[in-house]
Write a protein that holds these residues in place. Structure first.
Motif, PDB file in Angstrom:
ATOM      1  N   LEU A  71       0.837  -1.203   0.000  1.00 55.74           N
ATOM      2  CA  LEU A  71       0.000   0.000   0.000  1.00 55.74           C
ATOM      3  C   LEU A  71       0.870   1.250   0.000  1.00 55.74           C
ATOM      4  O   LEU A  71       1.920   1.287   0.657  1.00 55.74           O
ATOM      5  CB  LEU A  71      -0.904   0.019   1.241  1.00 55.74           C
ATOM      6  CG  LEU A  71      -1.974  -1.077   1.340  1.00 55.74           C
ATOM      7  CD1 LEU A  71      -2.696  -0.976   2.677  1.00 55.74           C
ATOM      8  CD2 LEU A  71      -2.958  -0.982   0.183  1.00 55.74           C
ATOM      9  N   GLU A  72       0.455   2.275  -0.720  1.00 51.91           N
ATOM     10  CA  GLU A  72       1.227   3.510  -0.765  1.00 51.91           C
ATOM     11  C   GLU A  72       1.270   4.152   0.622  1.00 51.91           C
ATOM     12  O   GLU A  72       0.251   4.248   1.309  1.00 51.91           O
ATOM     13  CB  GLU A  72       0.625   4.476  -1.788  1.00 51.91           C
ATOM     14  CG  GLU A  72      -0.851   4.771  -1.579  1.00 51.91           C
ATOM     15  CD  GLU A  72      -1.425   5.590  -2.721  1.00 51.91           C
ATOM     16  OE1 GLU A  72      -0.651   6.037  -3.572  1.00 51.91           O
ATOM     17  OE2 GLU A  72      -2.654   5.784  -2.739  1.00 51.91           O
ATOM     18  N   PRO A  73       2.448   4.597   1.065  1.00 52.68           N
ATOM     19  CA  PRO A  73       2.581   5.154   2.412  1.00 52.68           C
ATOM     20  C   PRO A  73       1.926   6.519   2.577  1.00 52.68           C
ATOM     21  O   PRO A  73       1.522   6.883   3.686  1.00 52.68           O
ATOM     22  CB  PRO A  73       4.096   5.239   2.618  1.00 52.68           C
ATOM     23  CG  PRO A  73       4.647   5.349   1.230  1.00 52.68           C
ATOM     24  CD  PRO A  73       3.745   4.521   0.364  1.00 52.68           C
ATOM     25  N   LYS A 118      -0.663   9.627   0.481  1.00 54.14           N
ATOM     26  CA  LYS A 118      -1.558   9.969  -0.623  1.00 54.14           C
ATOM     27  C   LYS A 118      -1.751  11.472  -0.622  1.00 54.14           C
ATOM     28  O   LYS A 118      -2.081  12.064   0.410  1.00 54.14           O
ATOM     29  CB  LYS A 118      -2.909   9.267  -0.432  1.00 54.14           C
ATOM     30  CG  LYS A 118      -3.924   9.552  -1.525  1.00 54.14           C
ATOM     31  CD  LYS A 118      -3.573   8.850  -2.817  1.00 54.14           C
ATOM     32  CE  LYS A 118      -4.701   8.976  -3.842  1.00 54.14           C
ATOM     33  NZ  LYS A 118      -4.362   8.304  -5.117  1.00 54.14           N
ATOM     34  N   LYS A 173      -2.130  16.128   2.151  1.00 51.61           N
ATOM     35  CA  LYS A 173      -1.362  14.884   2.250  1.00 51.61           C
ATOM     36  C   LYS A 173      -1.939  14.000   3.348  1.00 51.61           C
ATOM     37  O   LYS A 173      -2.152  14.448   4.470  1.00 51.61           O
ATOM     38  CB  LYS A 173       0.108  15.209   2.550  1.00 51.61           C
ATOM     39  CG  LYS A 173       0.979  13.983   2.798  1.00 51.61           C
ATOM     40  CD  LYS A 173       2.397  14.423   3.158  1.00 51.61           C
ATOM     41  CE  LYS A 173       3.269  13.238   3.509  1.00 51.61           C
ATOM     42  NZ  LYS A 173       4.646  13.671   3.889  1.00 51.61           N
ATOM     43  N   ASP A 201      -1.074  10.678   5.473  1.00 57.99           N
ATOM     44  CA  ASP A 201      -0.016   9.750   5.866  1.00 57.99           C
ATOM     45  C   ASP A 201      -0.668   8.429   6.283  1.00 57.99           C
ATOM     46  O   ASP A 201      -1.343   8.367   7.316  1.00 57.99           O
ATOM     47  CB  ASP A 201       0.789  10.354   7.015  1.00 57.99           C
ATOM     48  CG  ASP A 201       1.978   9.485   7.415  1.00 57.99           C
ATOM     49  OD1 ASP A 201       2.127   8.392   6.834  1.00 57.99           O
ATOM     50  OD2 ASP A 201       2.739   9.893   8.312  1.00 57.99           O
ATOM     51  N   ARG A 258       0.988   5.558   6.862  1.00 58.82           N
ATOM     52  CA  ARG A 258       1.927   4.665   7.542  1.00 58.82           C
ATOM     53  C   ARG A 258       1.453   4.175   8.908  1.00 58.82           C
ATOM     54  O   ARG A 258       1.657   2.995   9.240  1.00 58.82           O
ATOM     55  CB  ARG A 258       3.297   5.353   7.651  1.00 58.82           C
ATOM     56  CG  ARG A 258       4.031   5.429   6.307  1.00 58.82           C
ATOM     57  CD  ARG A 258       5.268   6.265   6.370  1.00 58.82           C
ATOM     58  NE  ARG A 258       4.951   7.673   6.619  1.00 58.82           N
ATOM     59  CZ  ARG A 258       5.854   8.646   6.619  1.00 58.82           C
ATOM     60  NH1 ARG A 258       7.126   8.359   6.383  1.00 58.82           N
ATOM     61  NH2 ARG A 258       5.487   9.895   6.843  1.00 58.82           N
ATOM     62  N   LYS A 268      -0.942   1.325   8.173  1.00 58.41           N
ATOM     63  CA  LYS A 268      -0.232   0.155   7.650  1.00 58.41           C
ATOM     64  C   LYS A 268       0.445  -0.616   8.771  1.00 58.41           C
ATOM     65  O   LYS A 268       0.365  -1.854   8.826  1.00 58.41           O
ATOM     66  CB  LYS A 268       0.820   0.592   6.618  1.00 58.41           C
ATOM     67  CG  LYS A 268       0.267   0.981   5.269  1.00 58.41           C
ATOM     68  CD  LYS A 268       1.388   1.283   4.280  1.00 58.41           C
ATOM     69  CE  LYS A 268       2.271   0.100   4.012  1.00 58.41           C
ATOM     70  NZ  LYS A 268       3.289   0.373   2.962  1.00 58.41           N
TER      71      LYS A 268
END
Length: 265
Positions: free
Chosen positions: A185-187, A189, A196, A198, A200, A203
């Protein structure tokens, strides 16, 4: 720590209403973290309307402070008892329109981010379902029952079908695949160049949960072999070794587990 950050360029709209192009390397103006606070996914700072200290409240406060700067400028010729220019600034129709447009765009961004958050609902079973209950079902039926199956057989029940070792391995392997999926998954977006998210923290929470689900099935196998009566003193140890060898096949080595469950039709 979650933050709400400002940069020199505000890439929203210029006075004419045409898009302002976002420049490469320019840091987004605002940032929020997407976190798991069981049983919900939440933004920090909050992107919900009416929350004190949330995104909307922060932007509204920034705009109010910008208008408030005019209260620091003394009038050259005081009139109507006013000693500064804030009242005049508040009364400028064009500025009021820009203020309204900005706050409307903030509301739209909040809705956009909320929709993005909903894309992670596919992982909700990891933190909503009871792990012990899922394991109990798996040990009885060799799989996890769907809500429809449980409701349809609430009276007569289902025939028991305890799982074999290969079914345990399939369950654990499924967690490996899920682990890889979440790792991919993208950290972060970025929306419209100025907001932005985040991802993370979310995740990290999901990966930790996946490991817990996998460990539950592995630990049950180890405990089962350890506690099983054996005529040979080394039987339990040999059994544990066989299980570890089966579970540490090439598809399982050096990777953490994956899919929370495999449902059958």
């Amino acid at each position: 720590m979650p933050r709400t950050a400002l940069c020199k360029n505000w890439p929203i709209r210029n006075v004419s209403g045409s898009p302002v192009e976002s420049k490469a390397g320019v840091t987004p103006i605002f940032e929020a973290q997407l976190c798991l606070v069981i049983p919900e996914l939440v933004f920090s700072p909050s992107l919900e309307s009416g929350v004190k200290g949330g995104f909307y409240d922060t932007v509204e406060g920034l705009v109010a402070n910008i208008f408030g700067i005019s209260s620091l400028v003394p009038r050259l010729s005081p009139q109507d008892g006013s000693l500064h220019y804030q009242v005049d600034m508040e009364g400028v129709a064009h500025l009021a329109s820009l203020r309204s447009t900005l706050l409307d765009r903030v509301q739209s961004m909040m809705a956009l981010c909320s929709g993005y958050r909903n894309t992670f609902s596919q992982y909700s079973y990891l933190y909503v379902e009871d792990r012990k209950e899922v394991l109990s079902q798996f040990l009885l039926y060799g799989r996890v029952l769907t809500p429809e199956e449980m409701e349809a057989h609430i009276d007569d029940g289902l025939p028991e079908n305890p799982p074999l070792l290969h079914q345990f391995k399939a369950q654990i392997d499924s967690y490996e695949k899920l682990h890889e999926e979440v790792c991919g998954l993208e950290p972060v977006k970025v929306f419209d160049g100025w907001m932005k998210i985040d991802v993370r923290p979310l995740k990290a929470s999901l990966l930790n949960l996946i490991k817990r689900w996998s460990l539950m099935f592995k630990q049950h196998l180890v405990d089962h072999v350890t506690n099983r009566p054996s005529t040979s003193g080394g039987g339990a140890e040999r059994g544990r070794h066989r299980i570890r060898s089966r579970l540490q096949a090439p598809s399982c080595q050096h990777r953490a587990p994956c899919r929370a469950r495999t449902r059958e039709p």
